[in-house]
Design an enzyme around this catalytic site. Structure first.
Site, PDB file in Angstrom:
ATOM      1  N   ARG A   1     -29.515 -61.296  85.643  1.00  0.00           N
ATOM      2  CA  ARG A   1     -29.202 -59.871  85.515  1.00  0.00           C
ATOM      3  C   ARG A   1     -28.692 -59.349  86.855  1.00  0.00           C
ATOM      4  O   ARG A   1     -29.146 -59.797  87.916  1.00  0.00           O
ATOM      5  CB  ARG A   1     -30.436 -59.084  85.069  1.00  0.00           C
ATOM      6  CG  ARG A   1     -30.939 -59.478  83.679  1.00  0.00           C
ATOM      7  CD  ARG A   1     -32.200 -58.733  83.302  1.00  0.00           C
ATOM      8  NE  ARG A   1     -32.678 -59.144  81.990  1.00  0.00           N
ATOM      9  CZ  ARG A   1     -33.513 -60.156  81.774  1.00  0.00           C
ATOM     10  NH1 ARG A   1     -33.984 -60.848  82.800  1.00  0.00           N
ATOM     11  NH2 ARG A   1     -33.898 -60.474  80.546  1.00  0.00           N
TER      12      ARG A   1
ATOM     13  N   LYS B   1     -37.408 -58.550  84.525  1.00  0.00           N
ATOM     14  CA  LYS B   1     -37.590 -57.587  83.438  1.00  0.00           C
ATOM     15  C   LYS B   1     -38.893 -57.830  82.681  1.00  0.00           C
ATOM     16  O   LYS B   1     -39.601 -56.876  82.324  1.00  0.00           O
ATOM     17  CB  LYS B   1     -36.396 -57.669  82.490  1.00  0.00           C
ATOM     18  CG  LYS B   1     -36.455 -56.694  81.330  1.00  0.00           C
ATOM     19  CD  LYS B   1     -35.204 -56.799  80.471  1.00  0.00           C
ATOM     20  CE  LYS B   1     -35.240 -55.813  79.305  1.00  0.00           C
ATOM     21  NZ  LYS B   1     -34.022 -55.925  78.460  1.00  0.00           N
TER      22      LYS B   1
ATOM     23  N   HIS C   1     -23.124 -57.236  83.789  1.00  0.00           N
ATOM     24  CA  HIS C   1     -24.129 -57.739  82.853  1.00  0.00           C
ATOM     25  C   HIS C   1     -23.501 -58.587  81.747  1.00  0.00           C
ATOM     26  O   HIS C   1     -24.158 -59.465  81.177  1.00  0.00           O
ATOM     27  CB  HIS C   1     -24.899 -56.564  82.237  1.00  0.00           C
ATOM     28  CG  HIS C   1     -26.213 -56.956  81.648  1.00  0.00           C
ATOM     29  ND1 HIS C   1     -26.331 -57.568  80.428  1.00  0.00           N
ATOM     30  CD2 HIS C   1     -27.487 -56.825  82.124  1.00  0.00           C
ATOM     31  CE1 HIS C   1     -27.608 -57.782  80.152  1.00  0.00           C
ATOM     32  NE2 HIS C   1     -28.330 -57.341  81.174  1.00  0.00           N
TER      33      HIS C   1
ATOM     34  N   ARG D   1     -23.571 -62.636  81.207  1.00  0.00           N
ATOM     35  CA  ARG D   1     -24.687 -63.316  80.551  1.00  0.00           C
ATOM     36  C   ARG D   1     -24.311 -63.670  79.116  1.00  0.00           C
ATOM     37  O   ARG D   1     -24.575 -64.779  78.653  1.00  0.00           O
ATOM     38  CB  ARG D   1     -25.930 -62.429  80.575  1.00  0.00           C
ATOM     39  CG  ARG D   1     -26.536 -62.289  81.959  1.00  0.00           C
ATOM     40  CD  ARG D   1     -27.566 -61.173  82.051  1.00  0.00           C
ATOM     41  NE  ARG D   1     -28.678 -61.289  81.114  1.00  0.00           N
ATOM     42  CZ  ARG D   1     -29.706 -62.096  81.278  1.00  0.00           C
ATOM     43  NH1 ARG D   1     -29.748 -62.905  82.333  1.00  0.00           N
ATOM     44  NH2 ARG D   1     -30.685 -62.113  80.402  1.00  0.00           N
TER      45      ARG D   1
ATOM     46  N   HIS E   1     -34.903 -64.829  78.548  1.00  0.00           N
ATOM     47  CA  HIS E   1     -35.305 -64.143  77.319  1.00  0.00           C
ATOM     48  C   HIS E   1     -36.620 -64.755  76.877  1.00  0.00           C
ATOM     49  O   HIS E   1     -36.741 -65.966  76.739  1.00  0.00           O
ATOM     50  CB  HIS E   1     -34.258 -64.341  76.212  1.00  0.00           C
ATOM     51  CG  HIS E   1     -32.990 -63.599  76.471  1.00  0.00           C
ATOM     52  ND1 HIS E   1     -31.817 -63.882  75.805  1.00  0.00           N
ATOM     53  CD2 HIS E   1     -32.704 -62.587  77.334  1.00  0.00           C
ATOM     54  CE1 HIS E   1     -30.852 -63.075  76.232  1.00  0.00           C
ATOM     55  NE2 HIS E   1     -31.380 -62.278  77.163  1.00  0.00           N
TER      56      HIS E   1
ATOM     57  N   TYR F   1     -45.311 -70.402  82.351  1.00  0.00           N
ATOM     58  CA  TYR F   1     -45.052 -71.541  83.221  1.00  0.00           C
ATOM     59  C   TYR F   1     -44.787 -72.794  82.396  1.00  0.00           C
ATOM     60  O   TYR F   1     -43.815 -73.503  82.605  1.00  0.00           O
ATOM     61  CB  TYR F   1     -46.228 -71.794  84.170  1.00  0.00           C
ATOM     62  CG  TYR F   1     -45.960 -72.991  85.056  1.00  0.00           C
ATOM     63  CD1 TYR F   1     -45.126 -72.878  86.163  1.00  0.00           C
ATOM     64  CD2 TYR F   1     -46.489 -74.235  84.746  1.00  0.00           C
ATOM     65  CE1 TYR F   1     -44.834 -73.975  86.952  1.00  0.00           C
ATOM     66  CE2 TYR F   1     -46.200 -75.341  85.528  1.00  0.00           C
ATOM     67  CZ  TYR F   1     -45.376 -75.199  86.628  1.00  0.00           C
ATOM     68  OH  TYR F   1     -45.079 -76.283  87.396  1.00  0.00           O
TER      69      TYR F   1
END
Length: 412
Positions: free
Chosen positions: A243, A270, A338, A341, A364, A374
């Site tokens: 982003r 985000k 943006h 992406r 996402h 993780y």
């Protein structure tokens, strides 16, 4: 008998203080050390009082008489000039602590704990750049709606309508904070909704596959039109398809160039979880170029105005528009930072890479998967390294048609 300029200028000290009288109660006090002070002797409500007019020669005889006339007018209007001056000094001291810039910082410190650091820095920088030049040094009680409108429209007129909307919202919140803390009775920005030009909500523009070669060629020539660091920022943005805010806030401490990874901490993401960006060889080359420009600063892409702050969120957008990708030039689509992406996602999915690896590289993530973040991203890391290098090689092939990119074949 009234004083003359010569008498005032030549008045000398004696073994004790002495007074020289002018008209209407104005007098000159000559001190033993030679200093000279204007004083006005007057009566108010039956009491004898004295008002300090100023120091000679900073205040001339003519100016002292003008100030005396002003004080006499106040007395005739029922105002004690000494008390009036005291109230002005009190107001000045109060206003010094109630400047818009100071109240803004009080509000920002109050709010910043609820924001991610990157967002908090953006909010303050936006106000510093757009609002402070016009109203930063004004007492908050003296700011009128017309001044706020001017700020918003000036921001809008320079081609930043989104920033104008955000600045207007930020100013409104600062004034709401002032009202809540008893500094104001009403919010002068509360009725300003709709003053800016309406904008249709639109999806972030992304370049179609067939337009990438022309865009990449134009971008490689951007250094002749603008700031070199901006060109590198857009190139690294395309290579990593993070982003824009994540790129602008990139810090040198986040990069492990030997391991070829960029680890973005969760507080800048985000979804609030750490994110790993495998770095292609092409990305490493650009990062070394960037180091030669900004390596002395914590940020890869510092603002030109303040090296401790990231570049503006409009910097890359304006650069892309300068290249003709504002939707107005025939044969060119509209593009914005943006949107790369979506372009990368589309091409990588069409090529046959694992959709889950692509989604993880785009950071996402379903909110209910955050706890296992993780494990989730580690599972696809090898695939993501492969797709990131393929993507960089593919972009090279678009810039240099003679370059052959290995065809990726999905493993069944």
């Amino acid at each position: 008998m009234a004083l003359t300029d010569t008498q005032v200028r030549n008045a000398t000290a004696e073994d004790k203080d002495k007074w020289l009288s002018d008209a209407n109660g104005l007098r000159l006090l000559v001190k033993r050390n030679g200093s000279k002070y204007w004083r006005l002797k007057y009566r108010f409500l039956g009491k004898q009082k004295t008002l300090a007019i100023g120091v000679y020669p900073e205040i001339s005889l003519k100016e002292a008489r003008q100030l005396t006339a002003q004080a006499r007018n106040q007395i005739e209007s029922g105002i004690d000039p000494s008390e009036h001056r005291k109230s002005e000094k009190i107001s000045a001291r109060e206003n010094a602590g109630n400047l818009f810039s100071q109240i803004t910082k009080d509000w920002w410190n109050h709010q910043k704990g609820t924001w991610k650091p990157d967002h908090a820095n953006r909010v303050l920088l936006r106000l510093e750049q757009n609002a402070f030049p016009l109203i930063g040094n004004k007492p908050i009680t003296e700011i009128r709606p017309q001044e706020i409108i001017k700020i918003a429209r000036l921001t809008e007129d320079r081609g930043a309508p989104d920033v104008a909307q955000r600045v207007l919202q930020d100013i409104r919140r600062v004034f709401r904070y002032a009202v809540q803390h008893g500094l104001l009775e009403t919010n002068p920005a509360s009725e300003l909704q709709g003053i800016l030009k309406g904008r249709k909500t639109e999806h972030r523009a992304s370049l179609p596959r067939e337009e990438l070669p022309l865009f990449l060629k134009a971008l490689s020539e951007y250094q002749t039109k603008g700031r070199k660091l901006t060109q590198f920022a857009i190139e690294l943005l395309i290579l990593t398809f993070v982003r824009p805010g994540e790129l602008r806030g990139a810090m040198w401490e986040e990069f492990d160039l030997e391991e070829r990874v960029w680890r973005i901490p969760g507080e800048r993401m985000k979804m609030g979880t750490d994110h790993i960006v495998p770095l292609s060889y092409q990305a490493l080359i650009i990062i070394e170029e960037i180091r030669s420009i900004s390596g002395a600063y914590p940020l890869l892409f510092p603002s030109e105005r303040n090296r401790s702050q990231p570049m503006s969120d409009n910097t890359m957008r304006r650069a892309i528009f300068k290249l003709g990708y504002d939707g107005n030039e025939e044969g060119k689509s509209k593009a914005n930072p943006h949107g790369f992406r979506a372009t990368a996602s589309s091409i990588l999915n069409e090529t046959g890479f694992n959709p889950d690896a692509i989604e993880r590289q785009l950071s996402h993530m379903e909110r209910n998967a955050v706890r296992g973040a993780y494990t989730h991203h580690a599972k696809y890391l090898d695939e993501r390294k492969e797709l990131m290098q393929w993507w960089a090689d593919y972009l090279d092939s678009l810039k240099n048609p003679g370059v052959v990119v290995p065809i990726f074949s999905q493993q069944g």
